[in-house]
Structure formats: structure tokens, C-alpha cells
Design a protein around this motif. Structure first.
Motif, PDB file in Angstrom:
ATOM      1  N   ASP A 102      -1.264  -0.738  10.611  1.00  0.00           N
ATOM      2  CA  ASP A 102      -1.151  -0.738   9.218  1.00  0.00           C
ATOM      3  C   ASP A 102      -0.450  -2.036   8.537  1.00  0.00           C
ATOM      4  N   TRP A 103       0.361  -2.789   9.580  1.00  0.00           N
ATOM      5  CA  TRP A 103       1.296  -3.689   9.179  1.00  0.00           C
ATOM      6  C   TRP A 103       1.024  -5.050   9.839  1.00  0.00           C
ATOM      7  N   PRO A 104       1.457  -6.085   9.219  1.00  0.00           N
ATOM      8  CA  PRO A 104       1.543  -7.728   9.652  1.00  0.00           C
ATOM      9  C   PRO A 104       2.363  -7.604  11.049  1.00  0.00           C
TER      10      PRO A 104
ATOM     11  N   LEU B 275      -5.006  12.447  -1.638  1.00  0.00           N
ATOM     12  CA  LEU B 275      -6.182  12.176  -0.936  1.00  0.00           C
ATOM     13  C   LEU B 275      -6.208  11.529   0.616  1.00  0.00           C
ATOM     14  N   PHE B 276      -5.155  10.639   0.485  1.00  0.00           N
ATOM     15  CA  PHE B 276      -4.831   9.807   1.729  1.00  0.00           C
ATOM     16  C   PHE B 276      -4.485  10.780   3.055  1.00  0.00           C
ATOM     17  N   ASN B 277      -3.331  11.406   2.481  1.00  0.00           N
ATOM     18  CA  ASN B 277      -2.929  12.306   3.590  1.00  0.00           C
ATOM     19  C   ASN B 277      -3.852  13.357   3.985  1.00  0.00           C
TER      20      ASN B 277
ATOM     21  N   GLY C 171       5.283   8.482  12.193  1.00  0.00           N
ATOM     22  CA  GLY C 171       4.401   8.368  11.190  1.00  0.00           C
ATOM     23  C   GLY C 171       3.274   9.368  11.546  1.00  0.00           C
ATOM     24  N   GLY C 172       3.547  10.476  11.441  1.00  0.00           N
ATOM     25  CA  GLY C 172       2.722  11.676  12.039  1.00  0.00           C
ATOM     26  C   GLY C 172       2.054  12.265  10.813  1.00  0.00           C
ATOM     27  N   GLY C 173       2.138  11.754   9.756  1.00  0.00           N
ATOM     28  CA  GLY C 173       1.347  12.216   8.313  1.00  0.00           C
ATOM     29  C   GLY C 173       1.917  13.770   8.164  1.00  0.00           C
ATOM     30  N   GLU C 174       0.957  14.680   8.240  1.00  0.00           N
ATOM     31  CA  GLU C 174       1.539  16.238   7.885  1.00  0.00           C
ATOM     32  C   GLU C 174       1.289  16.962   9.189  1.00  0.00           C
TER      33      GLU C 174
ATOM     34  N   PHE D  21       0.827  -1.403   0.099  1.00  0.00           N
ATOM     35  CA  PHE D  21       0.016   0.207   0.081  1.00  0.00           C
ATOM     36  C   PHE D  21       0.761   1.382   0.209  1.00  0.00           C
ATOM     37  N   PHE D  22       1.869   1.380   1.094  1.00  0.00           N
ATOM     38  CA  PHE D  22       2.549   2.552   1.001  1.00  0.00           C
ATOM     39  C   PHE D  22       3.454   2.656  -0.214  1.00  0.00           C
ATOM     40  N   GLU D  23       4.046   1.567  -0.620  1.00  0.00           N
ATOM     41  CA  GLU D  23       4.846   1.684  -1.878  1.00  0.00           C
ATOM     42  C   GLU D  23       4.243   2.253  -2.971  1.00  0.00           C
TER      43      GLU D  23
ATOM     44  N   PHE E  73      10.687   4.428   9.016  1.00  0.00           N
ATOM     45  CA  PHE E  73      10.672   3.950  10.305  1.00  0.00           C
ATOM     46  C   PHE E  73      11.199   2.565  10.052  1.00  0.00           C
ATOM     47  N   PHE E  74      11.311   1.731   8.899  1.00  0.00           N
ATOM     48  CA  PHE E  74      11.966   0.594   8.979  1.00  0.00           C
ATOM     49  C   PHE E  74      13.392   0.794   9.252  1.00  0.00           C
ATOM     50  N   GLU E  75      13.966   1.585   8.806  1.00  0.00           N
ATOM     51  CA  GLU E  75      15.490   1.821   9.010  1.00  0.00           C
ATOM     52  C   GLU E  75      15.764   2.408  10.379  1.00  0.00           C
TER      53      GLU E  75
ATOM     54  N   ASP F 199       7.962  11.354   9.351  1.00  0.00           N
ATOM     55  CA  ASP F 199       7.076  10.447   8.356  1.00  0.00           C
ATOM     56  C   ASP F 199       8.100  10.331   7.324  1.00  0.00           C
ATOM     57  N   LEU F 200       7.597   9.615   6.141  1.00  0.00           N
ATOM     58  CA  LEU F 200       8.123   9.711   4.713  1.00  0.00           C
ATOM     59  C   LEU F 200       8.276  10.992   4.371  1.00  0.00           C
ATOM     60  N   PRO F 201       9.658  11.274   3.655  1.00  0.00           N
ATOM     61  CA  PRO F 201      10.034  12.566   3.179  1.00  0.00           C
ATOM     62  C   PRO F 201       8.797  13.075   2.418  1.00  0.00           C
ATOM     63  N   SER F 202       8.082  12.490   1.253  1.00  0.00           N
ATOM     64  CA  SER F 202       7.286  12.871   0.614  1.00  0.00           C
ATOM     65  C   SER F 202       5.936  13.377   1.379  1.00  0.00           C
ATOM     66  N   VAL F 203       5.738  12.736   2.488  1.00  0.00           N
ATOM     67  CA  VAL F 203       4.685  13.218   3.297  1.00  0.00           C
ATOM     68  C   VAL F 203       4.778  14.479   4.278  1.00  0.00           C
ATOM     69  N   VAL F 204       6.047  14.360   4.934  1.00  0.00           N
ATOM     70  CA  VAL F 204       6.294  15.637   5.614  1.00  0.00           C
ATOM     71  C   VAL F 204       6.505  17.099   4.621  1.00  0.00           C
TER      72      VAL F 204
HETATM   73  C1  LIG Z   1      -2.704   5.358   8.718  1.00  0.00           C
HETATM   74  S1  LIG Z   1      -1.604   6.865   8.515  1.00  0.00           S
HETATM   75  C2  LIG Z   1      -1.346   7.618   9.976  1.00  0.00           C
HETATM   76  C3  LIG Z   1      -0.912   8.786   9.922  1.00  0.00           C
HETATM   77  C4  LIG Z   1      -1.065   9.709  11.312  1.00  0.00           C
HETATM   78  N1  LIG Z   1      -0.469   8.971  12.332  1.00  0.00           N
HETATM   79  C5  LIG Z   1      -2.576   9.722  11.655  1.00  0.00           C
HETATM   80  O1  LIG Z   1      -3.263   9.198  12.661  1.00  0.00           O
HETATM   81  O2  LIG Z   1      -3.425  10.743  11.002  1.00  0.00           O
HETATM   82  C6  LIG Z   1       0.356   5.815   8.536  1.00  0.00           C
HETATM   83  C7  LIG Z   1       1.456   6.933   8.299  1.00  0.00           C
HETATM   84  O3  LIG Z   1       2.571   6.021   8.389  1.00  0.00           O
HETATM   85  C8  LIG Z   1       3.334   6.765   7.270  1.00  0.00           C
HETATM   86  N2  LIG Z   1       4.515   5.547   6.899  1.00  0.00           N
HETATM   87  C9  LIG Z   1       4.106   4.743   5.959  1.00  0.00           C
HETATM   88  N3  LIG Z   1       5.352   4.006   5.993  1.00  0.00           N
HETATM   89  C10 LIG Z   1       6.309   4.789   6.461  1.00  0.00           C
HETATM   90  C11 LIG Z   1       7.541   4.560   6.653  1.00  0.00           C
HETATM   91  N4  LIG Z   1       8.375   3.443   6.078  1.00  0.00           N
HETATM   92  N5  LIG Z   1       8.408   5.255   7.273  1.00  0.00           N
HETATM   93  C12 LIG Z   1       7.792   6.283   7.850  1.00  0.00           C
HETATM   94  N6  LIG Z   1       6.692   6.788   7.715  1.00  0.00           N
HETATM   95  C13 LIG Z   1       5.718   5.968   7.182  1.00  0.00           C
HETATM   96  C14 LIG Z   1       2.271   7.198   6.531  1.00  0.00           C
HETATM   97  O4  LIG Z   1       2.947   7.996   5.570  1.00  0.00           O
HETATM   98  C15 LIG Z   1       1.274   7.560   7.027  1.00  0.00           C
HETATM   99  O5  LIG Z   1       1.351   9.158   7.179  1.00  0.00           O
END
Ligand SMILES: C[S@@+](CC[C@H](N)C(=O)[O-])C[C@H]1O[C@@H](n2cnc3c(N)ncnc32)[C@H](O)[C@@H]1O
Length: 327
Positions: free
Chosen positions: A242-244, A141-143, A173-176, A128-130, A223-225, A196-201
């Protein structure tokens, strides 16, 4: 609650796509200036006029748009709320689950339940996030929906939990940054890190602005690194679901490596023990996307395996705050 199973399906399935189509064509916005004919609307939004008329007539039976006696269409209170400029606009939410990147996997729930595999990956060939990383419109839209959806939490969490005990809080993973902004506004001496991911922040500076910007750092990464080090508090809202388990454990281990001794990890999640209608259906969305909702016992086990102990669960109206400490 419905008394007949088909009430969930008819008209829900058709109405959802009809509303998506009308919102995507921006019909509620085009009607902001007053009633219009289907021909006028079609020329403004680039649709096929006789077919647009069929859509609008069908939606009018749900009191979404109204047909005027002279053959024009107008907004109703329901479609007014789908205008992009409405103060409590429902446009993004309406287009969220109904957009192909979520609607298609939900349409293959059967295959997911049969095989145990997330439908999303089978359909789109990536996780999904890829996928979001290379689909800018869907990611926007997701953000936007995450930012709007977290408005309520940004007031409810500081009311339910005392953040003033911390010096520095990392929202992983704090989104925007909408939630972090709310917590920092309510907690004047707290410093924050949005991660969060560079494209999101990249979209965060317009949210974490003014006085808040002076107490807040914005960090892009994976956050996997790793996650930013040395804070006394880490918050993850809607991240673990979001993850298994194996991926969730990697994120938690990175937080365990980063957290200051004696620090606090806060997970903000719904637990399946307390799920109710309609929030309980989130489990099935997570299922097709590749994540999962968990019980308190499952969180406890995952945390124990990654170096944390669960100390308390604080229910809030919408989610639970799961407080954990490194062991
Ligand atoms: C379900 S959203 C939750 C966003 C926010 N915490 C909220 O509650 O509104 C999951 C967030 O994880 C971020 N995310 C996904 N994979 C990530 C990664 N590998 N490293 C950092 N952030 C990641 C997404 O970009 C997204 O903002």
C-alpha cells in the motif's frame, strides 16, 4: 486470453459502470421476488424509468438480467450473484473497482505514468487511507471487500505455514480480523492481537467472537507511530504494497522495535516476479493509489534497511509468505 486488444476495452469499460449502477440501485435484490417492469423497479429504487429500461436492456445483452416477453425483467445466474443476500455475493466486489473512489484514479492512470504521482491524491487532495477515514460509505465497502477477499487466505495460510510454533501473533493492519480468526481457529493454542486503525477495528468484535475472543485482543492504533510490543510473530498481509518505500520502511522499523528477539515477521504479498494475469494488474491499482508491488529482491533490500533478514519465500496459490527475522 483475448485475441484483439479492443476485447479488453469493449465491452469491459461500459459493462463495469453498468454493473455498478445496477448494483448500487439494488436491482438484483429488487428482482429477488420475481420479474418486474422498469417502471416498477424505478419507483422502488428511485430511478428514471425510461432510462433504467435502457440500462437493463443493455445489460441483458451480457446476460446480466433477462427481458421477459411481457416486457418485464428478471435476474439471471450472473445477477443473482449480485444480490446482497446471496451466499457468495459478488455485490461488494462488483461495486469496488467501479466505485468513483477507485474508478476515477484508474481513469487517470495516464497522468500517473506521465508524472510518477498517484492519481488518487491529485483527484481527492489526500492520501488513500486519509480519504477513507472521512468517507464512511467508501470505507465500509473497502473493509467489506478486504474481509471477503481474505476468506480464502484464512484457510490457505494456516495450511501453508505452521503457526503453532508461535505464542502470540500480531496481525498488523489486520482489517476487521477475518484472517486472524482463520489462523486462530486453525491453531488452538495461539494468542492473537488484531491491530488496525481504531475506525476499522471497531467492526471486529462481530468477527472475532466466541472462543476466539478469549484468545484475542483488539487494538486500535496507527502503525506509523507504533505497533503492539513483545509478540514473537507479526503478520502483515497486503500492507507493504500500500505504501512507497519511505512509508513502508517506517512501518517495518516500528515492527522491528516491537518484535521479541528471535521473533518472526511474515509479509503476505504478491511479488512481481511471479505475477500473472489478471493478478498482475494489481500493480496498476497500487500505482494510482500510491503504493507499489515489489520483486523479491526489492523486499529483501527494504527488509535489510529496516533491520530484518528475509529467510524464505513460501509460495501459496494467491500470495507469497515472506518469512523474515530481526537481525
Ligand atoms: C489493503 S488493507 C489489508 C487488510 C488485511 N490485512 C487483509 O489482507 O485483508 C490495508 C489495511 O491497513 C490498514 N491501515 C492503513 N493505514 C493504517 C495505519 N496508519 N495504522 C494501522 N492500520 C492502517 C487499513 O485500515 C487496512 O485494513
Amino acid at each position: 486470453m483475448p485475441t484483439n486488444p479492443s476485447e479488453y476495452i469493449w465491452p469491459g469499460v461500459i459493462a463495469a459502470q453498468a454493473m455498478y449502477t445496477a448494483a448500487k440501485l439494488r436491482i438484483p435484490d429488487l428482482l429477488a421476488s420475481g420479474p418486474k417492469t422498469a417502471v416498477e423497479l424505478a419507483s422502488e429504487c428511485g430511478a428514471h424509468a425510461p432510462t433504467l429500461e435502457r440500462l437493463l436492456r443493455s445489460l441483458a445483452t451480457l446476460e446480466m438480467f433477462a427481458a421477459t416477453p411481457d416486457g418485464r425483467f428478471s435476474n439471471t445466474p450472473l445477477t443473482e450473484a449480485l444480490r446482497a443476500d446471496h451466499p457468495q455475493s459478488q455485490r461488494d466486489f462488483t461495486m469496488f473497482l467501479t466505485a468513483p473512489f477507485l474508478w476515477r484514479p484508474l481513469g487517470e492512470l495516464y497522468e500517473s505514468v506521465r508524472t510518477g504521482e498517484p492519481a488518487f491524491e491529485r483527484i481527492f487532495g489526500e492520501r488513500f487511507f486519509e480519504y477513507l477515514a472521512s468517507h464512511a460509505e467508501d470505507a465500509a465497502l473497502f473493509n467489506a471487500v478486504m474481509t471477503q477477499g481474505t476468506q480464502w487466505s484464512s484457510q490457505a495460510l494456516p495450511a501453508a505455514y505452521d503457526f503453532s510454533r508461535f505464542e502470540r501473533l500480531v496481525d498488523v493492519g489486520g482489517g476487521e480480523g477475518g484472517l486472524l480468526r482463520g489462523i486462530l481457529e486453525a491453531t488452538p493454542r495461539l494468542h492473537g492481537v488484531l491491530f488496525d486503525l481504531p475506525s476499522v477495528v471497531a467492526g471486529a468484535a462481530s468477527i472475532l467472537k466466541g472462543e476466539i475472543a478469549e484468545r484475542c485482543q483488539i487494538v486500535g492504533g496507527d502503525f506509523f507511530e507504533s505497533v503492539p510490543e513483545g509478540a514473537d510473530a507479526y503478520l502483515m498481509k497486503g500492507i507493504i504494497h500500500d505504501w512507497p518505500d519511505d512509508d513502508a520502511a517506517k512501518i517495518l522499523r516500528n515492527a522491528r522495535r516491537a518484535i521479541r528477539p528471535g521473533g518472526t515477521l511474515l509479509l503476505c504479498e504478491s511479488t512481481v516476479d511471479s505475477s500473472s494475469y489478471p493478478a498482475g494488474l494489481m500493480e496498476l491499482l497500487m500505482l494510482v493509489l500510491g503504493g507499489r508491488e515489489r520483486s523479491e529482491a526489492e523486499f529483501r533490500a527494504l527488509l535489510a534497511a529496516t533491520g530484518f533478514s528475509l529467510t524464505r519465500v513460501i509460495p501459496t496459490e494467491m500470495h507469497s509468505l515472506i518469512e523474515c527475522h530481526p537481525v
